[in-house]
Design an enzyme around this catalytic site. Structure first.
Site, PDB file in Angstrom:
ATOM      1  CG  ASP A   1      49.460 -29.714   0.731  1.00  0.00           C
ATOM      2  OD1 ASP A   1      50.376 -29.813   1.572  1.00  0.00           O
ATOM      3  OD2 ASP A   1      49.007 -30.684   0.106  1.00  0.00           O
TER       4      ASP A   1
ATOM      5  CE  LYS B   1      47.394 -31.457  -3.119  1.00  0.00           C
ATOM      6  NZ  LYS B   1      46.996 -31.034  -1.756  1.00  0.00           N
TER       7      LYS B   1
ATOM      8  CE  LYS C   1      49.030 -34.256  -1.256  1.00  0.00           C
ATOM      9  NZ  LYS C   1      48.767 -33.482  -0.013  1.00  0.00           N
TER      10      LYS C   1
END
Length: 246
Positions: free
Chosen positions: A107, A169, A198
């Site tokens: 991430d 995300k 996400k």
């Protein structure tokens, strides 16, 4: 400043199974004050509930990889976290080092200021460099949406897809804003089905998770995994055949 809990009405639609929800959760172990014992306890939670992954601090990757070896819980970690202000070369090195330590998902935080300044080419190139360094492992690109206009968000999401990211995300969970319904809908409209969405930052309840899943999020960063799943089990026990068909 942590993102506030998302306030949504009680979910009244069909319910997924416990395993379906667990496999949407990246159990988050990113708070700076966590001790080794705290991390070990968090890894045990992820193993017990068989979440999609744990998302640990870089320094905890090797220990997480050892603890989760042989399980179906992936080891995730963060790059450029939480502000995204490191150089591309630093992010590339960090990614390679973490992959070598056992990270299976990355991430990464973009350079938020460069995107706000209109340098979309830089954003795309930086993401592509991290994707390359991840050697085929999924890269989830964190945008910290609370700092961006909708125009900047769309440009960033499109750059992430062009660069080969697996996910876009919402946020780190450490800024003033987290996931919102409007942002999840915008993300899902902007990227193709080849890219997942996400939600992270404030997803602390089952109702929030299900509401954002309905809008297109397929993975969730959460610290309250056990309570989310316990709430689901209570509702499944009390609501009979009201089941979700994916």
């Amino acid at each position: 400043m942590a993102a506030a809990t998302i306030d949504v009405p009680r979910w009244t639609g069909p319910l997924p199974t416990r395993d379906q929800v667990a496999k949407m959760i990246d159990h988050s172990l990113l708070r700076p004050e966590l001790t080794p014992a705290d991390v070990a306890a968090g890894l045990a939670v992820a193993l017990e509930h068989r979440t999609a992954s744990v998302c640990v601090r870089p320094a905890d990757v090797a220990a997480a990889a050892a603890a989760l070896r042989g399980s179906d819980v992936a080891v995730g970690t963060v790059v450029g976290f939480p502000h995204g202000g490191g150089t591309t070369a630093t992010k590339v090195f960090e990614t390679g080092d973490l992959v070598s330590s056992g990270a299976q998902e990355i991430d990464m935080v973009i350079d938020i200021g460069r995107l706000r300044g209109g340098d979309v080419a830089f954003t795309q190139d930086e993401i592509a460099a991290v994707v390359h360094a991840a050697q085929g492992r999924p890269v989830k690109v964190i945008f910290e949406n609370c700092y961006l206009t909708d125009q900047e968000k769309v440009a960033g999401y499109q750059a992430a897809e062009a660069a080969g990211a697996a996910f876009v995300k919402t946020s780190t969970g450490f800024a003033g804003g987290g996931a919102t319904a409007a942002d999840i809908a915008l993300m899902r409209r902007t990227v193709s089905r080849a890219v997942q969405v996400k939600a992270a930052g404030g997803v602390r309840t089952l109702d929030a998770l299900l509401a954002l899943h309905h809008l297109g999020a397929t993975r969730f960063g959460a610290t309250t995994t056990a309570s989310i799943l316990a709430d689901l089990e209570r509702r499944l026990a009390g609501e009979g055949g009201n089941r979700w068909t994916p």
